[in-house]
Motif scaffolding. Structure first.
Motif, PDB file in Angstrom:
ATOM      1  N   SER A  69      -4.990  -2.074  15.908  1.00 26.01           N
ATOM      2  CA  SER A  69      -5.119  -0.716  15.386  1.00 26.01           C
ATOM      3  C   SER A  69      -6.464  -0.589  14.659  1.00 26.01           C
ATOM      4  CB  SER A  69      -3.980  -0.410  14.421  1.00 26.01           C
ATOM      5  OG  SER A  69      -4.123  -1.188  13.245  1.00 26.01           O
ATOM      6  N   TYR A  70      -6.829   0.626  14.357  1.00 26.83           N
ATOM      7  CA  TYR A  70      -8.055   0.877  13.595  1.00 26.83           C
ATOM      8  C   TYR A  70      -8.009   0.130  12.260  1.00 26.83           C
ATOM      9  CZ  TYR A  70     -11.325   3.438  10.654  1.00 26.83           C
ATOM     10  OH  TYR A  70     -12.330   3.766   9.783  1.00 26.83           O
ATOM     11  N   GLU A  71      -6.881   0.208  11.556  1.00 28.19           N
ATOM     12  CA  GLU A  71      -6.745  -0.460  10.253  1.00 28.19           C
ATOM     13  C   GLU A  71      -6.839  -1.981  10.393  1.00 28.19           C
ATOM     14  OE1 GLU A  71      -6.797   0.760   7.183  1.00 28.19           O
ATOM     15  OE2 GLU A  71      -7.079   2.728   8.086  1.00 28.19           O
ATOM     16  N   GLN A  72      -6.167  -2.545  11.390  1.00 24.35           N
ATOM     17  CA  GLN A  72      -6.244  -3.994  11.613  1.00 24.35           C
ATOM     18  C   GLN A  72      -7.678  -4.415  11.916  1.00 24.35           C
ATOM     19  OE1 GLN A  72      -3.331  -4.140  14.773  1.00 24.35           O
ATOM     20  NE2 GLN A  72      -1.795  -5.126  13.451  1.00 24.35           N
ATOM     21  N   SER A  73      -8.383  -3.620  12.709  1.00 29.89           N
ATOM     22  CA  SER A  73      -9.766  -3.936  13.069  1.00 29.89           C
ATOM     23  C   SER A  73     -10.672  -3.937  11.842  1.00 29.89           C
ATOM     24  CB  SER A  73     -10.278  -2.946  14.109  1.00 29.89           C
ATOM     25  OG  SER A  73      -9.533  -3.064  15.303  1.00 29.89           O
ATOM     26  N   LYS A  74     -10.487  -2.963  10.956  1.00 32.52           N
ATOM     27  CA  LYS A  74     -11.279  -2.920   9.723  1.00 32.52           C
ATOM     28  C   LYS A  74     -10.986  -4.141   8.846  1.00 32.52           C
ATOM     29  CE  LYS A  74     -10.545   0.764   7.456  1.00 32.52           C
ATOM     30  NZ  LYS A  74     -10.458   1.965   6.646  1.00 32.52           N
ATOM     31  N   ARG A  75      -9.733  -4.521   8.763  1.00 36.26           N
ATOM     32  CA  ARG A  75      -9.351  -5.682   7.952  1.00 36.26           C
ATOM     33  C   ARG A  75      -9.928  -6.969   8.537  1.00 36.26           C
ATOM     34  NH1 ARG A  75      -2.994  -5.236   7.294  1.00 36.26           N
ATOM     35  NH2 ARG A  75      -3.300  -6.821   5.698  1.00 36.26           N
ATOM     36  N   LEU A  76      -9.889  -7.103   9.860  1.00 39.85           N
ATOM     37  CA  LEU A  76     -10.462  -8.276  10.506  1.00 39.85           C
ATOM     38  C   LEU A  76     -11.961  -8.369  10.245  1.00 39.85           C
ATOM     39  CD1 LEU A  76      -8.508  -8.128  13.865  1.00 39.85           C
ATOM     40  CD2 LEU A  76      -8.607 -10.134  12.367  1.00 39.85           C
ATOM     41  N   LYS A  77     -12.650  -7.249  10.327  1.00 38.40           N
ATOM     42  CA  LYS A  77     -14.092  -7.232  10.071  1.00 38.40           C
ATOM     43  C   LYS A  77     -14.385  -7.711   8.655  1.00 38.40           C
ATOM     44  CE  LYS A  77     -18.196  -4.349  10.286  1.00 38.40           C
ATOM     45  NZ  LYS A  77     -18.767  -3.079  10.743  1.00 38.40           N
ATOM     46  N   ALA A  78     -13.610  -7.219   7.681  1.00 38.60           N
ATOM     47  CA  ALA A  78     -13.807  -7.622   6.289  1.00 38.60           C
ATOM     48  C   ALA A  78     -13.550  -9.120   6.083  1.00 38.60           C
ATOM     49  CB  ALA A  78     -12.895  -6.798   5.375  1.00 38.60           C
ATOM     50  N   LEU A  79     -12.700  -9.709   6.909  1.00 36.55           N
ATOM     51  CA  LEU A  79     -12.377 -11.133   6.804  1.00 36.55           C
ATOM     52  C   LEU A  79     -13.325 -12.022   7.608  1.00 36.55           C
ATOM     53  CD1 LEU A  79      -8.497 -10.836   6.950  1.00 36.55           C
ATOM     54  CD2 LEU A  79      -9.849 -11.667   5.006  1.00 36.55           C
ATOM     55  N   GLY A  80     -14.283 -11.412   8.322  1.00 31.77           N
ATOM     56  CA  GLY A  80     -15.285 -12.195   9.032  1.00 31.77           C
ATOM     57  C   GLY A  80     -15.113 -12.308  10.532  1.00 31.77           C
ATOM     58  N   PHE A  81     -14.206 -11.545  11.122  1.00 29.30           N
ATOM     59  CA  PHE A  81     -14.038 -11.599  12.582  1.00 29.30           C
ATOM     60  C   PHE A  81     -15.357 -11.194  13.236  1.00 29.30           C
ATOM     61  CE2 PHE A  81     -13.199  -9.755  16.712  1.00 29.30           C
ATOM     62  CZ  PHE A  81     -12.348 -10.684  17.283  1.00 29.30           C
ATOM     63  N   ASP A  82     -15.890 -12.073  14.107  1.00 33.45           N
ATOM     64  CA  ASP A  82     -17.182 -11.795  14.732  1.00 33.45           C
ATOM     65  C   ASP A  82     -17.242 -12.205  16.199  1.00 33.45           C
ATOM     66  OD1 ASP A  82     -17.169 -14.529  14.424  1.00 33.45           O
ATOM     67  OD2 ASP A  82     -19.103 -14.636  13.414  1.00 33.45           O
ATOM     68  N   TRP A  83     -16.102 -12.185  16.852  1.00 31.60           N
ATOM     69  CA  TRP A  83     -16.072 -12.533  18.273  1.00 31.60           C
ATOM     70  C   TRP A  83     -16.398 -11.315  19.123  1.00 31.60           C
ATOM     71  CZ3 TRP A  83     -11.247 -16.101  19.312  1.00 31.60           C
ATOM     72  CH2 TRP A  83     -11.411 -17.294  18.598  1.00 31.60           C
ATOM     73  N   LYS A  84     -16.957 -11.575  20.298  1.00 25.61           N
ATOM     74  CA  LYS A  84     -17.283 -10.513  21.237  1.00 25.61           C
ATOM     75  C   LYS A  84     -16.006  -9.834  21.736  1.00 25.61           C
ATOM     76  CE  LYS A  84     -19.612  -9.851  25.643  1.00 25.61           C
ATOM     77  NZ  LYS A  84     -20.335 -10.516  26.734  1.00 25.61           N
ATOM     78  N   CYS A  85     -16.040  -8.510  21.781  1.00 22.01           N
ATOM     79  CA  CYS A  85     -14.888  -7.719  22.230  1.00 22.01           C
ATOM     80  C   CYS A  85     -15.350  -6.682  23.246  1.00 22.01           C
ATOM     81  CB  CYS A  85     -14.253  -6.968  21.060  1.00 22.01           C
ATOM     82  SG  CYS A  85     -13.587  -8.033  19.804  1.00 22.01           S
ATOM     83  N   ASP A  86     -14.426  -6.222  24.048  1.00 16.31           N
ATOM     84  CA  ASP A  86     -14.739  -5.166  25.008  1.00 16.31           C
ATOM     85  C   ASP A  86     -14.613  -3.774  24.396  1.00 16.31           C
ATOM     86  OD1 ASP A  86     -15.262  -6.962  27.058  1.00 16.31           O
ATOM     87  OD2 ASP A  86     -13.193  -6.962  27.736  1.00 16.31           O
ATOM     88  N   TRP A  87     -13.950  -3.665  23.250  1.00 20.79           N
ATOM     89  CA  TRP A  87     -13.678  -2.367  22.654  1.00 20.79           C
ATOM     90  C   TRP A  87     -14.166  -2.309  21.220  1.00 20.79           C
ATOM     91  CZ3 TRP A  87     -11.386   1.480  25.561  1.00 20.79           C
ATOM     92  CH2 TRP A  87     -10.843   1.079  26.776  1.00 20.79           C
ATOM     93  N   PHE A  88     -14.445  -1.100  20.724  1.00 15.97           N
ATOM     94  CA  PHE A  88     -14.828  -0.915  19.327  1.00 15.97           C
ATOM     95  C   PHE A  88     -14.375   0.451  18.836  1.00 15.97           C
ATOM     96  CE2 PHE A  88     -18.249   1.113  21.598  1.00 15.97           C
ATOM     97  CZ  PHE A  88     -18.651   2.159  20.796  1.00 15.97           C
ATOM     98  N   TYR A  89     -14.300   0.569  17.517  1.00 15.57           N
ATOM     99  CA  TYR A  89     -14.018   1.855  16.884  1.00 15.57           C
ATOM    100  C   TYR A  89     -15.297   2.345  16.219  1.00 15.57           C
ATOM    101  CZ  TYR A  89      -8.971   0.973  17.226  1.00 15.57           C
ATOM    102  OH  TYR A  89      -7.702   0.731  17.676  1.00 15.57           O
ATOM    103  N   ASN A  90     -15.573   3.616  16.367  1.00 20.57           N
ATOM    104  CA  ASN A  90     -16.672   4.268  15.666  1.00 20.57           C
ATOM    105  C   ASN A  90     -16.102   4.747  14.338  1.00 20.57           C
ATOM    106  OD1 ASN A  90     -19.369   4.947  15.803  1.00 20.57           O
ATOM    107  ND2 ASN A  90     -19.116   6.062  17.720  1.00 20.57           N
TER     108      ASN A  90
END
Length: 130
Positions: free
Chosen positions: A10-31
């Protein structure tokens, strides 16, 4: 996304992952400055010069793999059909150092159990409990 594709975070999960350092390549993103609908361009949106105002939208399965590989958190989902009337019996387990959590409840899909597991792990990481 078709029914045969893996579920995106979800958008919220993605924001939380980013804050925790998730930096793997993905096919999708949220603006982050637009409607929170995932867009498709394969790149690490959390760690490059083009990522301002964007966050990677990994699949839940990829996010759980990242938790295992990068954070050392073993996690798994146990899913069994208990009855046609009650739906599915879903459980998840996670282990990190001395932390062990097991939750069981009746849930309608495997994907919802995976998403609940990811939410639990993100909360524990954010609170520095594991």
């Amino acid at each position: 996304m078709t029914n045969k594709q893996l579920q995106l975070c979800s958008y919220e999960q993605s924001k939380r992952l980013k804050a925790l350092g998730f930096d793997w390549k993905c096919d999708w993103f949220y603006n982050l400055d637009r409607i929170k609908i995932p867009e498709k361009i394969s790149l690490n949106w959390n760690g490059n010069c083009y990522s301002v105002g964007k966050t990677s939208a990994p699949t839940v399965a990829l996010a759980l793999k990242w938790c295992r590989d990068e954070k050392g958190i073993f996690n798994c989902v146990y899913f069994d059909l208990t009855s046609f009337r009650k739906g599915y019996y879903g459980s998840f387990y996670l282990f990190a150092d001395k932390t062990s959590i097991h939750r069981t409840e009746t849930i309608s899909s495997y994907e919802l159990v995976e998403s609940a597991l990811l939410d639990e792990i993100l909360t524990l990481l954010e609170n520095k409990l594991i």
